[in-house]
Design a protein around this motif. Structure first.
Motif, PDB file in Angstrom:
ATOM      1  N   ARG B 272      -5.295   0.959   6.185  1.00  0.00           N
ATOM      2  CA  ARG B 272      -5.366   0.330   4.875  1.00  0.00           C
ATOM      3  C   ARG B 272      -6.330   1.014   3.885  1.00  0.00           C
ATOM      4  NH1 ARG B 272      -9.158  -3.163   2.402  1.00  0.00           N
ATOM      5  NH2 ARG B 272      -8.195  -5.186   1.612  1.00  0.00           N
ATOM      6  N   LEU B 275      -3.296   3.288   2.571  1.00  0.00           N
ATOM      7  CA  LEU B 275      -2.535   2.766   1.713  1.00  0.00           C
ATOM      8  C   LEU B 275      -3.279   2.613   0.281  1.00  0.00           C
ATOM      9  CD1 LEU B 275      -1.150  -0.228   3.761  1.00  0.00           C
ATOM     10  CD2 LEU B 275      -0.225   1.810   3.143  1.00  0.00           C
ATOM     11  N   GLN B 276      -4.586   2.416   0.350  1.00  0.00           N
ATOM     12  CA  GLN B 276      -5.209   2.094  -0.752  1.00  0.00           C
ATOM     13  C   GLN B 276      -5.157   3.393  -1.629  1.00  0.00           C
ATOM     14  OE1 GLN B 276      -7.837  -0.799  -0.749  1.00  0.00           O
ATOM     15  NE2 GLN B 276      -7.968  -0.369  -2.980  1.00  0.00           N
ATOM     16  N   ILE B 279      -1.736   4.266  -3.907  1.00  0.00           N
ATOM     17  CA  ILE B 279      -0.931   3.093  -4.667  1.00  0.00           C
ATOM     18  C   ILE B 279      -0.437   4.147  -5.880  1.00  0.00           C
ATOM     19  CG2 ILE B 279      -1.370   1.007  -5.969  1.00  0.00           C
ATOM     20  CD1 ILE B 279      -3.690   0.544  -4.110  1.00  0.00           C
ATOM     21  N   LEU B 289       2.701  -4.215  -4.041  1.00  0.00           N
ATOM     22  CA  LEU B 289       1.376  -4.661  -3.510  1.00  0.00           C
ATOM     23  C   LEU B 289       1.227  -6.068  -3.009  1.00  0.00           C
ATOM     24  CD1 LEU B 289      -1.287  -2.789  -5.689  1.00  0.00           C
ATOM     25  CD2 LEU B 289      -0.986  -2.511  -3.204  1.00  0.00           C
ATOM     26  N   ALA B 290       1.595  -6.913  -3.825  1.00  0.00           N
ATOM     27  CA  ALA B 290       1.485  -8.416  -3.320  1.00  0.00           C
ATOM     28  C   ALA B 290       2.091  -8.591  -2.020  1.00  0.00           C
ATOM     29  CB  ALA B 290       2.247  -9.129  -4.449  1.00  0.00           C
ATOM     30  N   LEU B 292       1.761  -6.800   0.500  1.00  0.00           N
ATOM     31  CA  LEU B 292       1.191  -6.145   1.797  1.00  0.00           C
ATOM     32  C   LEU B 292       0.170  -6.795   2.370  1.00  0.00           C
ATOM     33  CD1 LEU B 292       0.453  -2.659   0.251  1.00  0.00           C
ATOM     34  CD2 LEU B 292       1.860  -3.134   1.962  1.00  0.00           C
ATOM     35  N   ASP B 293       0.509  -8.316   2.508  1.00  0.00           N
ATOM     36  CA  ASP B 293      -0.552  -9.196   3.212  1.00  0.00           C
ATOM     37  C   ASP B 293      -0.078  -9.586   4.705  1.00  0.00           C
ATOM     38  OD1 ASP B 293       1.722 -10.657   2.573  1.00  0.00           O
ATOM     39  OD2 ASP B 293       0.509 -12.406   1.613  1.00  0.00           O
ATOM     40  N   SER B 294       0.788  -8.702   5.355  1.00  0.00           N
ATOM     41  CA  SER B 294       1.057  -8.780   6.683  1.00  0.00           C
ATOM     42  C   SER B 294       1.044  -7.584   7.430  1.00  0.00           C
ATOM     43  CB  SER B 294       2.383  -9.670   6.827  1.00  0.00           C
ATOM     44  OG  SER B 294       3.286  -8.766   6.598  1.00  0.00           O
ATOM     45  N   GLU B 295       0.541  -7.496   8.596  1.00  0.00           N
ATOM     46  CA  GLU B 295       0.625  -6.372   9.183  1.00  0.00           C
ATOM     47  C   GLU B 295       1.983  -5.353   9.204  1.00  0.00           C
ATOM     48  OE1 GLU B 295      -1.849  -4.487  10.483  1.00  0.00           O
ATOM     49  OE2 GLU B 295      -3.380  -5.875  10.008  1.00  0.00           O
ATOM     50  N   ARG B 298       2.726  -3.770   5.797  1.00  0.00           N
ATOM     51  CA  ARG B 298       1.746  -2.618   5.857  1.00  0.00           C
ATOM     52  C   ARG B 298       2.397  -1.448   6.480  1.00  0.00           C
ATOM     53  NH1 ARG B 298      -4.333  -4.468   5.997  1.00  0.00           N
ATOM     54  NH2 ARG B 298      -4.192  -6.374   4.148  1.00  0.00           N
TER      55      ARG B 298
END
Lengths: 410, 654
Positions: B272, B275-276, B279, B289-290, B292-295, B298
């Motif tokens: 994470r 990734l951060q 960007i 980005l939006a 990226l809310d699942s493993e 990611r």
């Protein structure tokens, strides 16, 4: 015999009317919609008192009508509180966590949110994993079902075990007390999954209702408690007025005789025990969001004893007696223990009621048991003219038949 | 004149000693020291050993004294002739010299003429080790024991030879045995010959001492290793297969990583963060980005970054499994010799099994003492509840009253033994009176209403508890036991029991005897049994049931008071003391069978053993033990609703 339910039970109408008037009076004097004469915290106290009245009705059903002195009903009350508390705490922590994580550039995964909630909730007991009993905590519907199911199932299993082996009387009382103690001790452990002796806290904050003032919320809960009390009272009155009520009163007065008449005594007892446990759990689920915190000390055996004290002082065997007793004693107790009662200077010693209230309660409880077994509710008989005929000897008590002492010996 | 004389004498003495010093060394010990003079003067930890050894092994009687003085920095060297003396300070400039062999005063000398030997701490400890041998052979047994204690506390290889030399002819058999045992222990750790060590190890088979386990365990210390293939010539403890209970796959891979055999796993948090950091215009590795809310998303983004060479490659499940398959995992003994480790393992196994047997014994003693506490708490109840059928919820408060009586008596009488002897009858008197008063005022009106008796006595219990809080406060009050009850009876390193628990056990037995005597051999007991079986028949035989009920209730309450003193000695006295025991006490009576003292005894024994047993299975959690015990009792009552010993026939009452 075809008269309506209300005609046969005039006290139900009177009770509902009094409760409605009381609710109305509280509403118009509340801070939220009325004049503001009553403070928010006092409305919470009144709302909590109504919940205690509801659990007192449950206690009256099981003790006053079925003759089973259960010293464990506050355990069901507490369990109900725990079940609703789990959802309240989970949902509110979830909102806080989501809000704080929303600022991050990468959106959080579901697992990350759950982990963060776990850390928030279980940090105090040095853990961060959700125990299995929290599996449904994210769903209000399921958790509301748990409010009824968990205490109901516990009562069903315990009652089945106890009644089928014909444990009765004081033995059953001690057994229920042991059950309460076992549950309280279990919850006191940190690894019980319910935060040990920290209990669940912050329950007064409804998730998503941060913008609504506590004055409004307290009034809503007061209404809900009043409604639950009214419904509970109706249900209890309906159950006790019919044939079913006659059977459980029969069990109270002479269990063996009812069994010989062909009734399944154990089934009746089990039904009443489970039903009252569920009522107690619902009362608890309404009580603890108003109290704001629940911990295992609330389940300690002494709480259930106080419940019996309320019902005994109010007058068991009549539903309004239980309500009067619970309201009277718990409000009086709040008044004395909060230091509002004036101290009595005796010259050589000052009686400070915070210290002496329990002594007074204990002694008055003994006096009520000895001299006024009908409790405060017995006063109603004087007004309605239902004075019993003068009979011989002392009362044998509700579980030893309806004869008086000397009659029984003849 | 008076000043001149000592000065003159001093000069004379100096001359004399100077003359003496020019002779050859006057004593063997001085000769020995002179022989090692260079080493002594240098006083370095690296080189001093031969000098110390020579002194130690010299067999000279003065050697110990010299070593001790040396260690205490009281050995000085005269500059003129390099001879060694003991010196004692007279004033800041003058020292009195004494001969090292005889201890006789030799004269006084200005400090300028002397050199102090200043052994540093390293040298001092080496001297200390050499001194041990002298201490081990000291005439005073206390000194020998002290030396043994010192060695046991802080064993070192050099002690072994010292000890071996010191066993010989110790007159005290116990000390000699201890020396021999210590030699064997030191041989295990420091012996030079493997056969000796194995013999020493095997001599400890089944030994209960903690010291034996402490000496054996380091031999069996293992380290967990991973390698491409099993290396030769190592002392293998066992091979481990990854994915088993001993070694999970995650642990196996961590082991590989820490042994530099595989690249480190990249944790979710690290990914994470990576990734951060990468960007680019609202996207990472071409993923918005939006999303990226699942493993899974990611992982995709991270792999894209890894392909671009920005971040280290992600380690997937397949890589981990491959790396684990390619290596072997094993535990290796730190000790190289397999013969030693296997001997240690077998010896330790026999030790463990005999320790186990003794632990069971210890647990039995613990359980018995807990049972006697429950029995004490319940025996009063066995009378009021078991015999009379009166539920007295204030029974716990009677126990508390007894404990507070003990506390108050101790405030008045400072001697603990006398105060306990006074407190026992006084507690009986106080609670007897309270019980009689309660029976007269409350209970006798409720004999036909057991549930209401329960409630009324609970009212009394609430009031009494609060009253105790008002009088004595909420903090715990101490009830100190007499000194002769302190300490414990130690049978061996595993089994021990404190005297106070033995006392409680004895007290419980006495009460059992008293109860049986009163019930079976006295007029009161006969009348009590008559009244409880049939009050009206008893009344027509001339017994006054009211009086009997009152006395019986008083007796039960009085015994609760005495139990309170005993329990107060063992636990702290608080206003909640009684309520802690009340549920267990009722359980004891109900489980045992109402109306039978043997049942109560059995019930207490069962509950005591049960609780200790559960605590043993889960030692960290006594709360859980109580919970499970209560659940067990609830289930037990299913099968024997009338308790272990159920009354039959007419005595059962119904």
């Amino acid at each position: 015999m075809n008269r309506s339910f209300f005609a046969r039970n005039p006290s139900v109408l009177v009770f509902i009317a009094v409760l409605a008037l009381f609710t109305l009076a509280v509403t118009v004097t509340s801070e939220a919609v009325g004049s503001g004469a009553l403070s928010t915290s006092f409305i919470k106290t009144l709302g909590k008192t109504l919940c205690l009245c509801l659990v007192a009705i449950a206690m009256d059903l099981i003790w006053g009508f079925a003759g089973i002195l259960s010293l464990g009903h506050m355990a069901f009350f507490g369990l109900g509180g725990y079940m609703i508390g789990m959802w309240l705490m989970y949902a509110r922590t979830e909102m806080i966590v989501t809000a704080s994580m929303a600022n991050a550039e990468i959106p959080p995964t579901d697992q990350e949110i759950v982990d963060a909630i776990g850390t928030q909730i279980f940090g105090v007991v040095g853990s961060s994993d959700f125990p299995p009993i929290w599996a449904f905590a994210d769903s209000l519907t399921l958790q509301l079902a748990m409010v009824v199911l968990v205490p109901g199932l516990l009562a069903l299993v315990f009652g089945w075990l106890a009644f089928r082996s014909r444990v009765t009387g004081v033995y059953l009382s001690i057994l229920t007390q042991a059950m309460t103690l076992a549950l309280a001790l279990y919850l006191f452990q940190n690894d019980s999954g319910l935060r040990g002796n920290n209990g669940l806290s912050g329950l007064q904050n409804l998730p998503g209702a941060d913008a609504i003032p506590q004055a409004d919320i307290s009034l809503w809960f007061f209404w809900a408690s009043a409604l639950a009390l009214a419904l509970g009272y109706l249900l209890a009155a309906w159950i006790t007025s019919g044939k079913f009520g006659s059977v459980i009163r029969g069990i109270r007065d002479d269990e063996a005789r009812v069994r010989f008449l062909g009734y399944s005594v154990e089934g009746y007892k089990l039904f009443v025990f489970t039903l009252t446990a569920v009522i107690a759990a619902i009362a608890g689920a309404l009580y603890y969001p108003q109290a704001g915190i629940i911990n295992p000390a609330e389940i300690a055996p002494i709480a259930s004893i106080y419940l019996a004290v309320w019902v005994a002082i109010g007058g068991r065997g009549r539903l309004y007696g239980a309500v009067i007793g619970a309201a009277f004693v718990s409000l009086l107790s709040t008044w004395f223990t909060s230091g509002q009662a004036p101290s009595i200077p005796l010259g050589f010693y000052t009686i400070d009621w915070v210290d002496w209230w329990q002594v007074l309660l204990g002694i008055s409880f003994v006096l009520v048991t000895l001299f006024a077994p009908k409790g405060i509710g017995g006063l109603v008989d004087i007004f309605t003219g239902r004075i019993p005929p003068k009979r011989h000897g002392a009362d044998l008590g509700p579980d030893s038949g309806s004869l008086q002492e000397q009659e029984a010996e003849q | 004149m008076t000043r001149i004389l000592p000065a003159a004498l001093a000069v004379l003495m100096l001359c004399v000693s100077a003359v003496l010093a020019q002779d050859a060394p006057s004593s063997p010990i001085q000769a020995l020291l002179q022989e090692h003079r260079a080493l002594l003067e240098k006083s370095s930890r690296k080189t001093i050993q031969p000098a110390i050894d020579a002194l130690r092994d010299s067999g000279l009687p003065e050697a110990q004294d010299v070593l001790e003085k040396w260690q205490a920095k009281e050995l000085w060297q005269r500059k003129d002739d390099k001879l060694f003396f003991f010196a004692e300070k007279i004033d800041s400039k003058t020292y009195a010299l004494a001969d090292i062999a005889t201890g006789e005063a030799v004269g006084e000398i200005p400090k300028k003429g002397l050199n102090q030997l200043k052994p540093n701490s390293g040298v001092r400890s080496m001297i200390g080790a050499a001194l041990v041998q002298f201490q081990l052979m000291a005439d005073d047994p206390a000194k020998r024991i002290e030396a043994l204690d010192a060695i046991q506390r802080d064993p070192a290889p050099e002690h072994l030879t010292a000890l071996q030399g010191a066993i010989g002819n110790d007159p005290d058999a116990a000390i000699r045995a201890r020396k021999e045992r210590l030699v064997r222990l030191l041989t295990i750790s420091y012996g030079s010959d493997e056969a000796d060590r194995i013999a020493a190890i095997e001599s400890f088979k089944g030994d209960l001492g903690v010291d034996a386990r402490a000496a054996l365990n380091p031999l069996l210390a293992t380290s967990r290793k991973a390698a491409a293939s099993l290396p030769d010539g190592i002392n293998l403890a066992r091979r481990l297969s990854p994915g088993s209970e001993e070694l999970s796959e995650a642990e196996a891979y961590d082991l590989l990583v820490s042994s530099d055999l595989a690249p480190a796993r990249i944790s979710a948090a690290d990914k994470r963060a990576a990734l951060q950091e990468n960007i680019v215009e609202g996207r990472v590795g071409r993923v918005p980005l939006a999303q990226l809310d699942s493993e899974a998303a990611r992982e995709t983004a991270y792999r894209a970054l890894a392909e671009a060479g920005i971040v280290p490659a992600s380690i997937g499940e397949a890589e981990i499994a491959g790396a684990i398959d390619a290596h072997v995992f094993f535990d290796q003994y730190a000790e190289a010799s397999p013969a030693l480790t296997s001997a240690a393992a077998t010896t330790l196994a026999t030790i463990n099994s005999s320790v186990g047997v003794n632990q069971v014994l210890d647990l039995t003693l613990d359980a018995l003492s807990l049972a006697s506490i429950y029995f004490l708490a319940a025996i009063g109840l066995a009378i009021t509840f078991g015999v009379m059928g009166v539920i007295n919820m204030a029974h716990g408060e009677f126990i508390m009253m007894g404990a507070y009586t003990g506390y108050v008596v101790q405030q008045v009488i400072p001697d603990y033994t006398v105060s306990i002897l006074v407190a026992l009858p006084l507690a009986f008197a106080v609670t007897f009176a309270a019980g009689v008063a309660m029976e007269r005022l409350v209970i006798r009106w409720l004999y036909n209403r057991p549930l209401e008796t329960l409630l009324a006595t609970f009212g009394i219990s609430i009031a009494l508890q609060q009253l105790a809080k008002n009088i004595f406060g909420t903090q715990a009050r101490p009830l100190t036991s007499p000194a002769w009850l302190d300490g414990a009876l130690v049978l061996n390193d595993v089994v021990s029991i404190s005297y106070i628990r033995i006392a409680i056990f004895v007290l419980a037995l006495i009460f059992l005897g008293v109860f049986l005597f009163i019930m079976r051999r006295t007029r009161l007991g006969l009348e009590v049994r008559a009244v409880t079986q049939n009050p009206r028949m008893a009344a027509s035989m001339g017994i006054n049931p009211d009086r009997i009920n009152m006395l019986t209730f008083g007796l039960g309450s009085g015994i609760a008071g005495i139990a309170g003193v005993a329990i107060g000695l063992y636990a702290k006295v608080t206003s909640e003391l009684g309520s802690d025991y009340i549920v267990q006490s009722f359980m004891t009576v109900v489980v045992g069978g109402v109306g039978n003292i043997w049942g109560t005894l059995l019930g207490a024994t069962m509950i005591g053993f049960l609780q200790k047993g559960i605590e043993w299975l889960n030692p960290s959690n006594t709360l859980a033990a109580q919970t499970y015990m209560i659940i067990f009792i609830i289930i037990f009552i299913q099968f024997r609703p009338r308790g272990i010993i159920a009354l039959k026939g007419r005595a059962a009452g119904d």
